[in-house]
Scaffold this active site. Structure first.
Site, PDB file in Angstrom:
ATOM      1  N   HIS A  58       0.828  -1.214   0.000  1.00 29.73           N
ATOM      2  CA  HIS A  58       0.000   0.000   0.000  1.00 29.73           C
ATOM      3  C   HIS A  58       0.859   1.260   0.000  1.00 29.73           C
ATOM      4  O   HIS A  58       0.687   2.154  -0.823  1.00 29.73           O
ATOM      5  CB  HIS A  58      -0.939  -0.023   1.214  1.00 29.73           C
TER       6      HIS A  58
HETATM    7  C1  LIG Z   1      -7.911  -1.010  11.644  1.00 30.67           C
HETATM    8  C2  LIG Z   1      -6.641  -0.812  10.817  1.00 30.67           C
HETATM    9  C3  LIG Z   1      -6.479   0.663  10.477  1.00 30.67           C
HETATM   10  C4  LIG Z   1      -5.417  -1.211  11.625  1.00 30.67           C
HETATM   11  O1  LIG Z   1      -5.299  -2.565  11.706  1.00 30.67           O
HETATM   12  P1  LIG Z   1      -4.057  -3.158  12.523  1.00 30.67           P
HETATM   13  O2  LIG Z   1      -4.133  -4.649  12.500  1.00 30.67           O
HETATM   14  O3  LIG Z   1      -2.805  -2.502  12.050  1.00 30.67           O
HETATM   15  O4  LIG Z   1      -4.447  -2.609  13.984  1.00 30.67           O
HETATM   16  P2  LIG Z   1      -3.892  -2.892  15.409  1.00 30.67           P
HETATM   17  O5  LIG Z   1      -4.732  -2.130  16.344  1.00 30.67           O
HETATM   18  O6  LIG Z   1      -3.791  -4.367  15.654  1.00 30.67           O
HETATM   19  O7  LIG Z   1      -2.426  -2.259  15.394  1.00 30.67           O
HETATM   20  C5  LIG Z   1      -1.312  -2.983  14.980  1.00 30.67           C
HETATM   21  C6  LIG Z   1      -0.043  -2.355  15.550  1.00 30.67           C
HETATM   22  O8  LIG Z   1       0.442  -1.277  14.708  1.00 30.67           O
HETATM   23  C7  LIG Z   1       0.753  -0.166  15.522  1.00 30.67           C
HETATM   24  N1  LIG Z   1       0.798   1.125  14.809  1.00 30.67           N
HETATM   25  C8  LIG Z   1       0.808   2.320  15.402  1.00 30.67           C
HETATM   26  N2  LIG Z   1       0.852   3.298  14.527  1.00 30.67           N
HETATM   27  C9  LIG Z   1       0.879   2.740  13.313  1.00 30.67           C
HETATM   28  C10 LIG Z   1       0.905   3.277  11.992  1.00 30.67           C
HETATM   29  N3  LIG Z   1       0.915   4.593  11.789  1.00 30.67           N
HETATM   30  N4  LIG Z   1       0.911   2.443  10.950  1.00 30.67           N
HETATM   31  C11 LIG Z   1       0.885   1.107  11.146  1.00 30.67           C
HETATM   32  N5  LIG Z   1       0.859   0.542  12.390  1.00 30.67           N
HETATM   33  C12 LIG Z   1       0.852   1.340  13.464  1.00 30.67           C
HETATM   34  C13 LIG Z   1      -0.328  -0.277  16.567  1.00 30.67           C
HETATM   35  O9  LIG Z   1      -0.052   0.514  17.672  1.00 30.67           O
HETATM   36  C14 LIG Z   1      -0.242  -1.761  16.894  1.00 30.67           C
HETATM   37  O10 LIG Z   1       0.915  -2.051  17.635  1.00 30.67           O
HETATM   38  P3  LIG Z   1       0.864  -2.818  19.050  1.00 30.67           P
HETATM   39  O11 LIG Z   1       0.325  -4.184  18.748  1.00 30.67           O
HETATM   40  O12 LIG Z   1       2.261  -2.816  19.498  1.00 30.67           O
HETATM   41  O13 LIG Z   1      -0.033  -2.018  19.941  1.00 30.67           O
HETATM   42  C15 LIG Z   1      -6.755  -1.709   9.549  1.00 30.67           C
HETATM   43  O14 LIG Z   1      -7.936  -1.413   8.844  1.00 30.67           O
HETATM   44  C16 LIG Z   1      -5.574  -1.596   8.622  1.00 30.67           C
HETATM   45  O15 LIG Z   1      -5.369  -0.682   7.847  1.00 30.67           O
HETATM   46  N6  LIG Z   1      -4.715  -2.618   8.686  1.00 30.67           N
HETATM   47  C17 LIG Z   1      -3.599  -2.766   7.734  1.00 30.67           C
HETATM   48  C18 LIG Z   1      -2.319  -2.432   8.385  1.00 30.67           C
HETATM   49  C19 LIG Z   1      -1.762  -1.062   8.042  1.00 30.67           C
HETATM   50  O16 LIG Z   1      -0.556  -0.869   8.011  1.00 30.67           O
HETATM   51  N7  LIG Z   1      -2.649  -0.052   7.775  1.00 30.67           N
HETATM   52  C20 LIG Z   1      -2.230   1.319   7.497  1.00 30.67           C
HETATM   53  C21 LIG Z   1      -1.942   1.599   6.043  1.00 30.67           C
HETATM   54  S1  LIG Z   1      -3.322   1.339   4.993  1.00 30.67           S
HETATM   55  C22 LIG Z   1      -3.999   2.856   4.589  1.00 30.67           C
HETATM   56  O17 LIG Z   1      -3.463   3.859   4.901  1.00 30.67           O
HETATM   57  C23 LIG Z   1      -5.264   2.769   3.781  1.00 30.67           C
HETATM   58  C24 LIG Z   1      -5.706   4.060   3.257  1.00 30.67           C
HETATM   59  O18 LIG Z   1      -5.017   4.659   2.435  1.00 30.67           O
HETATM   60  O19 LIG Z   1      -6.806   4.479   3.624  1.00 30.67           O
END
Ligand SMILES: CC(C)(COP(=O)(O)OP(=O)(O)OC[C@H]1O[C@@H](n2cnc3c(N)ncnc32)[C@H](O)[C@@H]1OP(=O)(O)O)[C@@H](O)C(=O)NCCC(=O)NCCSC(=O)CC(=O)O
Length: 217
Positions: A93
């Site tokens: 992404h």
């Molecule tokens: C609900 C979501 C937003 C997040 O899902 P996750 O599985 O990552 O959620 P989670 O609560 O389990 O968090 C996972 C871990 O990542 C940490 N974390 C913190 N800040 C972060 C950041 N800026 N980017 C990625 N991860 C981050 C969290 O604190 C947590 O760590 P810990 O476990 O230590 O507390 C989901 O829909 C999603 O997008 N998942 C894909 C993962 C991702 O990277 N998404 C962002 C880019 S996509 C994007 O941006 C789409 C768009 O353009 O709209």
């Protein structure tokens, strides 16, 4: 990081996500003024066929949007330093969004108006969510489900707009988007739609074995 211990970095992560949340909210508000004007005063077809005025304030926020796609690699840096999994969806992404945004920016494509506004809006919610979780607070599943749903909806709208623009161009409408950029937008949004639908399914609909779902801190 293979030989190093994971870094905690909670205050820095909170500042990072908080900054991106505020930036996205400002972008939603400032770019949203032009978006609202285009969609509700000039109409849907104009909004996907006539680009923003490059001398208007909204062009500044479109430029900030393209630049922010470089800054967002900071997300990946935090994942690596904290030794959290960097899933395919994440790095794919972040990499291809940068390519699409810059390709669209140099052409000043008209449908970019929709893509920028939707992404500012979804990121306002997503980075606020990450800011809250980065201090260790866990939000109810319904909240993360809503964020993933909005991300997936954004991809569906992106695919639909690309199809509508293709239809209009084939029927002689002057739409400001080259066939190259149109193919890129369609391909990228379609791949995101598949990846986010699959993420939604795996994260919220598939029942997990508790022993394999243990998280480390
Ligand atoms: C609900 C979501 C937003 C997040 O899902 P996750 O599985 O990552 O959620 P989670 O609560 O389990 O968090 C996972 C871990 O990542 C940490 N974390 C913190 N800040 C972060 C950041 N800026 N980017 C990625 N991860 C981050 C969290 O604190 C947590 O760590 P810990 O476990 O230590 O507390 C989901 O829909 C999603 O997008 N998942 C894909 C993962 C991702 O990277 N998404 C962002 C880019 S996509 C994007 O941006 C789409 C768009 O353009 O709209």
């Amino acid at each position: 990081m293979e030989t190093r211990k994971p870094k905690s970095m909670r205050p820095l992560l909170l500042a990072w996500n908080g900054f991106l949340a505020v930036f996205s909210i400002m972008g939603t508000w400032r770019f949203g003024i032009e978006f609202y004007d285009a969609v509700f005063r000039r109409g849907f077809i104009d909004s996907i066929c006539l680009a923003v005025n490059p001398k208007s304030p909204s062009a500044f926020w479109a430029c900030m949007f393209a630049l922010s796609k470089i800054a967002e690699f900071g997300d990946t840096m935090f994942l690596v330093l904290r030794k959290r999994p960097v899933i395919f969806l994440h790095w794919y992404h972040h990499a291809v969004v940068l390519i699409l945004s810059w390709h669209a920016a140099i052409e000043l494509t008209a449908p970019g108006r929709w893509f920028i506004f939707m992404n500012y809006l979804v990121h306002s919610i997503m980075y606020t969510y990450y800011a809250v979780t980065s201090v260790g607070y866990r939000l109810p599943k319904l909240v993360s489900m809503t964020v993933t749903f909005l991300q997936t909806l954004q991809m569906l709208i992106g695919v639909s707009i690309s199809c509508i623009v293709l239809y209009l161009k084939l029927n002689g409408e002057m739409c400001q988007q080259s066939y190259d950029n149109l193919a890129l937008s369609f391909g990228i949004y379609a791949s995101f739609l598949v990846l986010f639908s699959s993420f939604f399914n795996n994260a919220y609909l598939v029942k997990k074995d508790k022993k394999t779902a243990v998280k480390q801190d």
